[in-house]
Design a protein around this motif. Structure first.
Motif, PDB file in Angstrom:
ATOM      1  N   GLU A 211     -29.602 -25.710 -29.421  1.00 26.53           N
ATOM      2  CA  GLU A 211     -29.917 -25.180 -28.039  1.00 26.53           C
ATOM      3  C   GLU A 211     -30.812 -26.096 -27.067  1.00 26.53           C
ATOM      4  N   ALA A 212     -31.610 -26.813 -27.644  1.00 29.98           N
ATOM      5  CA  ALA A 212     -32.487 -27.763 -27.073  1.00 29.98           C
ATOM      6  C   ALA A 212     -31.450 -28.832 -26.471  1.00 29.98           C
ATOM      7  N   MET A 213     -30.695 -29.341 -27.162  1.00 25.58           N
ATOM      8  CA  MET A 213     -29.682 -30.502 -26.678  1.00 25.58           C
ATOM      9  C   MET A 213     -28.974 -29.952 -25.548  1.00 25.58           C
ATOM     10  N   ARG A 214     -28.408 -28.749 -25.687  1.00 19.76           N
ATOM     11  CA  ARG A 214     -27.654 -28.073 -24.415  1.00 19.76           C
ATOM     12  C   ARG A 214     -28.346 -27.995 -23.100  1.00 19.76           C
ATOM     13  N   LEU A 215     -29.617 -27.511 -23.318  1.00 17.56           N
ATOM     14  CA  LEU A 215     -30.453 -27.799 -22.227  1.00 17.56           C
ATOM     15  C   LEU A 215     -30.794 -29.169 -21.439  1.00 17.56           C
ATOM     16  N   LEU A 216     -31.016 -29.979 -22.607  1.00 20.27           N
ATOM     17  CA  LEU A 216     -31.120 -31.654 -22.205  1.00 20.27           C
ATOM     18  C   LEU A 216     -29.937 -31.858 -21.576  1.00 20.27           C
ATOM     19  N   VAL A 217     -28.783 -31.746 -22.009  1.00 21.56           N
ATOM     20  CA  VAL A 217     -27.707 -32.141 -21.255  1.00 21.56           C
ATOM     21  C   VAL A 217     -27.344 -31.905 -19.981  1.00 21.56           C
ATOM     22  N   GLN A 218     -27.840 -30.612 -19.482  1.00 23.93           N
ATOM     23  CA  GLN A 218     -27.931 -30.036 -18.227  1.00 23.93           C
ATOM     24  C   GLN A 218     -28.800 -31.091 -17.446  1.00 23.93           C
ATOM     25  N   TYR A 219     -29.920 -31.248 -17.985  1.00 21.56           N
ATOM     26  CA  TYR A 219     -30.825 -32.180 -17.293  1.00 21.56           C
ATOM     27  C   TYR A 219     -30.342 -33.631 -17.162  1.00 21.56           C
ATOM     28  N   ASP A 293     -22.181 -26.331 -22.047  1.00 21.82           N
ATOM     29  CA  ASP A 293     -22.353 -25.172 -21.053  1.00 21.82           C
ATOM     30  C   ASP A 293     -22.768 -23.647 -21.879  1.00 21.82           C
ATOM     31  N   ASP A 294     -22.342 -23.911 -23.055  1.00 27.59           N
ATOM     32  CA  ASP A 294     -22.093 -22.580 -23.726  1.00 27.59           C
ATOM     33  C   ASP A 294     -23.492 -22.357 -24.221  1.00 27.59           C
ATOM     34  N   ILE A 295     -24.425 -21.814 -23.315  1.00 26.35           N
ATOM     35  CA  ILE A 295     -25.898 -21.734 -23.605  1.00 26.35           C
ATOM     36  C   ILE A 295     -26.170 -20.216 -23.814  1.00 26.35           C
ATOM     37  N   LEU A 296     -26.720 -19.783 -25.166  1.00 25.58           N
ATOM     38  CA  LEU A 296     -27.088 -18.614 -25.439  1.00 25.58           C
ATOM     39  C   LEU A 296     -27.987 -18.019 -24.647  1.00 25.58           C
ATOM     40  N   PRO A 297     -27.827 -16.539 -24.616  1.00 32.73           N
ATOM     41  CA  PRO A 297     -28.887 -15.804 -23.600  1.00 32.73           C
ATOM     42  C   PRO A 297     -30.146 -16.017 -24.161  1.00 32.73           C
ATOM     43  N   GLU A 298     -30.592 -15.861 -25.369  1.00 32.21           N
ATOM     44  CA  GLU A 298     -31.726 -16.015 -25.507  1.00 32.21           C
ATOM     45  C   GLU A 298     -32.519 -17.450 -25.283  1.00 32.21           C
ATOM     46  N   THR A 299     -31.543 -18.488 -25.233  1.00 34.41           N
ATOM     47  CA  THR A 299     -32.131 -19.865 -24.674  1.00 34.41           C
ATOM     48  C   THR A 299     -32.335 -19.633 -23.148  1.00 34.41           C
ATOM     49  N   VAL A 300     -31.758 -19.126 -22.267  1.00 38.30           N
ATOM     50  CA  VAL A 300     -32.041 -18.676 -21.085  1.00 38.30           C
ATOM     51  C   VAL A 300     -33.308 -18.064 -21.050  1.00 38.30           C
ATOM     52  N   ASP A 301     -33.471 -17.142 -21.865  1.00 33.15           N
ATOM     53  CA  ASP A 301     -34.672 -16.202 -21.826  1.00 33.15           C
ATOM     54  C   ASP A 301     -35.928 -17.103 -22.338  1.00 33.15           C
ATOM     55  N   TRP A 302     -35.443 -18.003 -22.994  1.00 32.23           N
ATOM     56  CA  TRP A 302     -37.008 -18.775 -23.393  1.00 32.23           C
ATOM     57  C   TRP A 302     -37.080 -20.073 -22.309  1.00 32.23           C
ATOM     58  N   LEU A 303     -35.942 -20.502 -21.567  1.00 31.49           N
ATOM     59  CA  LEU A 303     -36.299 -21.175 -20.433  1.00 31.49           C
ATOM     60  C   LEU A 303     -36.918 -20.677 -19.473  1.00 31.49           C
ATOM     61  N   ALA A 304     -36.316 -19.558 -19.129  1.00 25.75           N
ATOM     62  CA  ALA A 304     -37.125 -18.497 -17.755  1.00 25.75           C
ATOM     63  C   ALA A 304     -38.728 -18.365 -18.222  1.00 25.75           C
TER      64      ALA A 304
END
Length: 339
Positions: A211-219, A293-304
């Motif tokens: 999940e961290a890699m999914r966020l890193l790729v967006q950046y 781009d398939d980011i889990l809802p709980e990952t979005v919650d963590w980032l928020a």
């Protein structure tokens, strides 16, 4: 010196941890850490001996801004070793070409009676995935560039060292926690070379979760090259725990072919069949760039929660997620949401 031990890597086999432990200890009862530049000899050796010439990054290395200065730094470090044995470490040494190996060993033999090398070898698929993740930390890498054929020739890289030093003076070890005492490459090297206990530190370059890699790729899509703010961003992403980052099996076919080709060599030199470590059954492997781009809802919650953004603003909006990830660096965001 009576003996010089060259820990030559390879990459992605815990070399950073080894160098940190050696730099912290500096010396033991009969050995000393030989460090042209603390803690990693790779860049200064490449600057001194690489046949294709140094990059600008190597030219700017403190204390060694030219090949001549790099050679002088190596000579000074070797000459300063007043212990019977010296230890030098640099993961980039593993892939030096023969001319560079010959030049380095020639300098070493002018200061030491005997020179030997130790290298750790990682299973090809695990190496590919870890190398891809490491490259993504510093720049954007499309998933189709996962495979780099020259990097999967561990036997040929090792043969260069054997040809110069003699096979009896080159030791290969499997980077497989099932083969390492306590799962530690630091402890294994210390035992193998008789260095006494070396204290391992916190891993400063750990792998990121899937999940961290999914966020890193967006950046990275927005900020494709390294920025000063990247270090705190990566530190923050380490806190996003979960299943390991994984790549879909079809993309690892070249690595599997390389393992098959090198299996006899690995069995002969290490008594090891290059078996890959067990996979993480909870991992969500990526097969194409769109899978990031398939980011889990709980990952979005963590980032928020970490950034103070609204969940509704982030969910499904990769540009907004990139901006939020950038804010983890606690500096002005280098990316903007596209209209």
């Amino acid at each position: 010196m009576r003996d010089l031990i060259l820990h030559i890597g390879m990459n992605k086999t815990g070399s950073t941890a080894v160098q940190a432990a050696l730099a912290r200890a500096r010396a033991g009862p009969d050995w000393a850490f030989v460090a042209p530049v603390i803690p990693n000899a790779s860049n200064v050796v490449r600057l001194a001996f690489h046949p294709n010439g140094p990059s600008e990054a190597w030219r700017m290395h403190p204390g060694a801004r030219s090949p001549e200065q790099a050679v002088a730094a190596i000579d000074r470090a070797l000459a300063a070793c007043d212990a019977p044995r010296g230890v030098m470490s640099g993961e980039g040494l593993f892939r030096l070409g023969k001319p560079s190996i010959r030049a380095l060993v020639g300098r070493a033999r002018s200061h030491a009676d005997h020179v030997q090398a130790v290298a750790y070898v990682r299973p090809p698929a695990a190496f590919m995935v870890s190398s891809f993740q490491q490259r993504m930390k510093t720049r954007h890498i499309p998933l189709q560039d996962l495979h780099r054929a020259p990097m999967l020739t561990f036997d040929r890289a090792g043969a260069g060292w054997e040809d110069i030093l003699g096979a009896e003076n080159v030791t290969f070890r499997p980077y497989d926690r099932r083969h390492l005492p306590g799962g530690s490459v630091v402890a294994d090297l210390a035992y193998l070379c008789g260095l006494g206990p070396l204290r391992s530190a916190r891993d400063n370059n750990p792998g990121l979760s899937g999940e961290a890699m999914r966020l890193l790729v967006q950046y990275r899509r927005q900020v494709p090259a390294w920025q000063p703010a990247d270090a705190p961003i990566l530190t923050a992403l380490r806190d996003l725990h979960g299943p390991r980052f994984a790549v879909a099996p079809p993309l690892l076919a070249p690595a599997q072919a390389a393992a098959h080709r090198m299996r006899d060599w690995a069995l002969d030199r290490m008594g090891w069949d290059m078996a890959e470590p067990p996979g993480d059954p909870a991992a969500r492997p990526v097969a194409r760039d769109g899978d990031f781009d398939d980011i889990l809802p709980e990952t979005v919650d963590w980032l928020a929660a970490r950034t103070g953004r609204a969940v509704a603003q982030l969910r499904g909006d990769m540009d907004a997620i990139a901006v939020a990830v950038a804010s983890l660096g606690q500096v002005r965001s280098p990316v903007t949401v596209r209209a």
